[in-house]
Scaffold this active site. Structure first.
Site, PDB file in Angstrom:
ATOM      1  N   TYR A  36       0.862  -1.152  -0.051  1.00 45.86           N
ATOM      2  CA  TYR A  36       0.064  -0.108  -0.097  1.00 45.86           C
ATOM      3  C   TYR A  36       0.936   1.335   0.007  1.00 45.86           C
ATOM      4  CZ  TYR A  36      -3.758  -3.086   1.273  1.00 45.86           C
ATOM      5  OH  TYR A  36      -4.787  -4.172   1.374  1.00 45.86           O
ATOM      6  N   HIS A  41      -4.570   5.977  -1.893  1.00 46.61           N
ATOM      7  CA  HIS A  41      -5.199   6.160  -0.438  1.00 46.61           C
ATOM      8  C   HIS A  41      -4.153   6.224   0.478  1.00 46.61           C
ATOM      9  CE1 HIS A  41      -9.062   5.413   0.879  1.00 46.61           C
ATOM     10  NE2 HIS A  41      -9.122   4.046   1.060  1.00 46.61           N
ATOM     11  N   ASN A  87      -9.775   1.421   7.393  1.00 46.43           N
ATOM     12  CA  ASN A  87     -11.495   0.971   7.912  1.00 46.43           C
ATOM     13  C   ASN A  87     -11.554   1.300   9.471  1.00 46.43           C
ATOM     14  OD1 ASN A  87     -11.768   0.829   5.201  1.00 46.43           O
ATOM     15  ND2 ASN A  87     -12.561  -1.165   5.490  1.00 46.43           N
ATOM     16  N   ASP A 112      -7.113  11.165   1.684  1.00 45.55           N
ATOM     17  CA  ASP A 112      -7.438  11.540   0.079  1.00 45.55           C
ATOM     18  C   ASP A 112      -8.733  11.757  -0.240  1.00 45.55           C
ATOM     19  OD1 ASP A 112      -7.635   8.722   1.115  1.00 45.55           O
ATOM     20  OD2 ASP A 112      -8.293   8.377  -1.040  1.00 45.55           O
ATOM     21  N   ASN A 133     -13.957   5.396   4.010  1.00 47.61           N
ATOM     22  CA  ASN A 133     -14.291   4.436   5.066  1.00 47.61           C
ATOM     23  C   ASN A 133     -13.275   5.017   6.426  1.00 47.61           C
ATOM     24  OD1 ASN A 133     -15.947   2.887   3.857  1.00 47.61           O
ATOM     25  ND2 ASN A 133     -14.453   1.624   3.055  1.00 47.61           N
TER      26      ASN A 133
END
Length: 208
Positions: A36, A41, A87, A112, A133
């Protein structure tokens, strides 16, 4: 914050209260793990990493996230990258707000935003989660939408049904070329939030 009756009587805030008003929690949203690292994100993580690099700071593993402390112009910025995954970001935010006794108005969440063109910076003192989220969980944990969020535009250049792939995808080459300047300005915005106040910072940086 001065108690209501204290304000009516013109009482000065206690030294402890003044100190707390000079402490800020800046939370960069993202997902942990190498896959990631350079995704859209994770721009919240990347902005905080850039600020830390500018100031020769190191993040250290702590409860629910990696943390660095930044002192600037009499202010203390607690920089937090939650380790809860996006989340569940609210759990880390709530914990560190209480642990550091940071007033809610001194919370800044860096995230973001699909609704803004690439690199557009926008500060808001409240608002909906917009389907994000991470913001959704923060709102649920804090039970309010009245916290300041710094939104970094990632644009919405994806085809129908490809939103998840897009936000979890890596930046385009042209975006990366513009990123150093955008990260530098983002770091300036964070410093301004703590020193010049949210309204002055919005006037200076929104749309910049």
């Amino acid at each position: 914050m001065i108690p209501f009756f204290g304000r009516l009587l013109g009482k000065k805030p206690r030294e402890e209260e003044v100190d707390l008003m000079k402490k800020f929690l800046v939370v960069g949203l993202g997902n942990i793990g190498p896959k990631y690292h350079n995704t859209r994100h994770n721009i919240g993580f990347r902005i905080l990493d850039h600020l830390a690099e500018e100031e020769s700071l190191s993040f250290e593993p702590a409860k629910l996230g990696d943390v660095a402390t930044y002192k600037f112009k009499g202010r203390t910025f607690i920089l937090l990258k939650p380790s809860t995954y996006m989340n569940l970001s609210g759990k880390a935010v709530n914990y560190w707000l209480q642990k550091e006794k940071v007033p809610l108005e001194n919370l800044l969440v860096v995230t973001d935003d699909l609704n803004l063109p690439f690199g557009t910076l926008r500060l808001k003192t409240k608002g909906s989660d917009g389907g994000h989220n991470g913001l959704k969980d923060i709102q649920a944990q804090l039970n309010t939408t009245k916290y300041t969020r710094f939104r970094f535009g990632i644009s919405d250049e994806f085809s129908k049904g490809r939103q998840v792939d897009y936000v979890l995808g890596e930046w385009e080459e042209e975006e990366e070329k513009k990123m150093p300047e955008r990260l530098k300005t983002s770091a300036e915005l964070i410093r301004s939030f703590g020193t010049a106040g949210v309204n002055n910072t919005m006037n200076t940086f929104n749309g910049k």
